[in-house]
Write an enzyme that holds these catalytic residues in place. Structure first.
Site, short mmCIF file in Angstrom:
data_model
loop_
_atom_site.label_atom_id
_atom_site.label_comp_id
_atom_site.label_asym_id
_atom_site.label_seq_id
_atom_site.Cartn_x
_atom_site.Cartn_y
_atom_site.Cartn_z
N SER A 45 158.05 -14.20 -6.76
CA SER A 45 159.41 -14.56 -5.87
C SER A 45 160.55 -14.95 -6.91
CB SER A 45 159.06 -15.96 -5.35
OG SER A 45 160.30 -16.35 -4.41
N GLU A 46 161.87 -14.53 -6.26
CA GLU A 46 162.85 -14.41 -7.02
C GLU A 46 163.08 -16.21 -7.86
OE1 GLU A 46 164.82 -12.20 -3.74
OE2 GLU A 46 162.81 -12.99 -4.26
N ASN A 47 162.88 -17.02 -7.14
CA ASN A 47 163.15 -18.23 -7.42
C ASN A 47 162.17 -19.05 -8.84
OD1 ASN A 47 161.27 -18.53 -5.41
ND2 ASN A 47 161.75 -20.66 -4.91
#
Length: 217
Positions: A45-47
């Site tokens: 996930s990008e976060n």
């Protein structure tokens, strides 16, 4: 079986055991529920996560890139956004699955905004379509008004040019290669003529055209 479930089931068959996978918001998140037996993937996930768990194993203190509650599997790792995007831009993501507003016959993708409507931004989509080794678009074939979302040329702002490897809709599976856009699979209840009627893009038909894998009506 509804359209979104059909699409998610078919996309799941594109995964191989051990893949590092980024799943977009919405329909793509369903893919992990339909992985074939013996296939395990690590969801990035990008976060700042690798190893997000499937829905149903959420931790109230964790959210994915779409702001939805998430969980972690054993062996998961957390890090800052700089590291997360270094993984994406460095080519370390095996597969990304994104939704789409429009795809065209050149493999261009538009999925992040409609002019005049408020959007929070493109998130990691532009990085993902250029950094992931395989780009899969999972979307319904037509809009709610019955208009084709598969065009000769995208009309909305692009996420990426010539980036789509595979497109899965509830009606068909397409791929792109040296021969351009090719119809590879058909849902069992539709014909090539049906797909052409609902598709504005020009495409060829594979000589090995098959019934859509892993999906029953």
């Amino acid at each position: 079986m509804d359209a979104k479930t059909r699409i998610a089931r078919r996309v799941a068959l594109e995964m191989t055991d051990g893949d590092v996978v980024n799943l977009g918001i919405g329909l793509p998140t369903q893919v992990v529920h339909y992985l074939p037996s013996g296939v395990e993937v690590m969801v990035q996930s990008e976060n700042g996560f690798v190893g997000l768990g499937a829905v149903g194993k959420q931790d109230a203190n964790l959210v994915d890139a779409g702001g939805q509650p998430a969980g972690l599997v054993p062996g998961a790792a957390m890090f800052d956004s700089a590291m997360s995007f270094a993984l994406i831009r460095g080519g370390h993501i095996d597969v990304t699955v994104l939704g789409g507003l429009e795809v065209d016959q050149e493999g261009n993708l538009a999925n992040w905004m409609v002019p005049g409507q408020r959007v929070p931004g493109m998130g990691g989509a532009m990085d993902l379509v250029n950094g992931a080794r395989k780009v899969i678009v999972a979307m319904e074939h037509c809009t709610k008004k019955g208009q084709s979302k598969i065009l000769r040329q995208c009309t909305l702002p692009l996420t990426g040019r010539q980036v789509v490897d595979v497109l899965v809709t509830e009606l068909a599976v397409f791929s792109w290669g040296a021969e351009g856009m090719v119809l590879q699979e058909l849902a069992s209840e539709v014909t090539v003529a049906d797909v052409r009627d609902k598709t504005l893009a020009e495409f060829s038909v594979s000589p090995n055209l098959q019934t859509m894998k892993g999906v029953t009506v």
